[in-house]
Design an enzyme around this catalytic site. Sequence first.
Site, short mmCIF file in Angstrom:
data_model
loop_
_atom_site.label_atom_id
_atom_site.label_comp_id
_atom_site.label_asym_id
_atom_site.label_seq_id
_atom_site.Cartn_x
_atom_site.Cartn_y
_atom_site.Cartn_z
N GLY A 94 0.83 -1.19 0.00
CA GLY A 94 0.00 0.00 0.00
C GLY A 94 0.87 1.24 0.00
O GLY A 94 2.06 1.16 0.33
N HIS A 100 -3.44 0.70 8.11
CA HIS A 100 -2.12 1.30 8.01
C HIS A 100 -2.17 2.53 7.08
O HIS A 100 -1.62 3.59 7.41
CB HIS A 100 -1.15 0.23 7.49
CG HIS A 100 0.28 0.67 7.35
ND1 HIS A 100 1.29 0.16 8.12
CD2 HIS A 100 0.87 1.57 6.52
CE1 HIS A 100 2.44 0.72 7.78
NE2 HIS A 100 2.22 1.58 6.80
N GLU A 101 -2.87 2.41 5.94
CA GLU A 101 -2.94 3.53 4.99
C GLU A 101 -3.80 4.67 5.52
O GLU A 101 -3.46 5.84 5.36
CB GLU A 101 -3.45 3.06 3.62
CG GLU A 101 -2.57 2.03 2.93
CD GLU A 101 -1.08 2.31 2.97
OE1 GLU A 101 -0.68 3.48 2.82
OE2 GLU A 101 -0.31 1.36 3.17
N HIS A 141 -1.81 6.64 7.82
CA HIS A 141 -0.92 7.57 7.11
C HIS A 141 -1.65 8.88 6.80
O HIS A 141 -1.09 9.97 6.96
CB HIS A 141 -0.44 6.98 5.79
CG HIS A 141 0.82 6.17 5.89
ND1 HIS A 141 2.00 6.69 6.39
CD2 HIS A 141 1.10 4.89 5.55
CE1 HIS A 141 2.94 5.75 6.35
NE2 HIS A 141 2.42 4.65 5.86
N GLN A 200 3.10 9.68 1.81
CA GLN A 200 4.40 9.01 1.67
C GLN A 200 5.18 9.47 0.45
O GLN A 200 6.35 9.12 0.30
CB GLN A 200 4.20 7.49 1.58
CG GLN A 200 3.72 6.90 2.88
CD GLN A 200 3.59 5.41 2.74
OE1 GLN A 200 2.57 4.91 2.28
NE2 GLN A 200 4.62 4.68 3.12
N CYS A 252 6.99 -0.49 6.93
CA CYS A 252 6.46 0.64 6.17
C CYS A 252 7.55 1.14 5.21
O CYS A 252 8.70 1.24 5.60
CB CYS A 252 6.07 1.76 7.13
SG CYS A 252 5.46 3.25 6.32
N LEU A 253 7.15 1.45 3.97
CA LEU A 253 8.11 1.96 2.99
C LEU A 253 8.74 3.27 3.44
O LEU A 253 9.83 3.62 3.01
CB LEU A 253 7.44 2.16 1.63
CG LEU A 253 6.94 0.89 0.92
CD1 LEU A 253 6.14 1.26 -0.33
CD2 LEU A 253 8.11 -0.02 0.56
#
Length: 189
Positions: free
Chosen positions: A51, A135-136, A139, A56, A93-94
């Site tokens: 995702g 999670h998204e 963000h 991000q 997480c990226l």
Amino acid sequence: MSDAPDAKLKIVHYGHPALRQQAARIPRATEDLKRLVQRMVDLMRDSRGLGLAANQVGLPLRVAVVEWEGEPRVLVNPEIVSAKGEEVAEEGCLSVPRLYGNVTRPAEVVVRARDLSGRKLKLRAEGMLARALCHEVDHLNGRLFVDRVDESTLHWFIRTTQEGEVVTQPTTLEDALKVFTAASRREDE
Ligand SMILES: [Zn+2]
């Protein structure tokens, strides 16, 4: 976004202010938004993420993409309308590369959002997909998995051995976050 819609997208890391911003609601899907989403999907896949939220890539807008049964799903203005149960699993997480730890999330969620044509979506998800959605949405609210992580399970990914064994290094949250804030300070210079 509107002044440079085709500029190369880059994933920003812990320490970048966009990751702590409450993302702005998107009033309607424009051509710019569609182009942004396409580039977010490409970036998510190149980075092998499940995702990616606009925060991000440094843009605090309420849009995220999630891998959904092999298809990228676009969520504009997503909202978790109900959540059930609890499940603990490892997350990363990226934007916080190489760091992993256990996070407790709902086992099942219902999310409302719009797609790129403005149609209303209602998605019911469980397990990893429910986790990815939470999670998204986090963000988009300026929250990161490290805010919720069980610190006793926090670790760096070091490498995978030839035998396929994963080598990790336990860390404290404080030490781990210092690594990122030091790196983001270097980027500012
Ligand atoms: Zn993330």
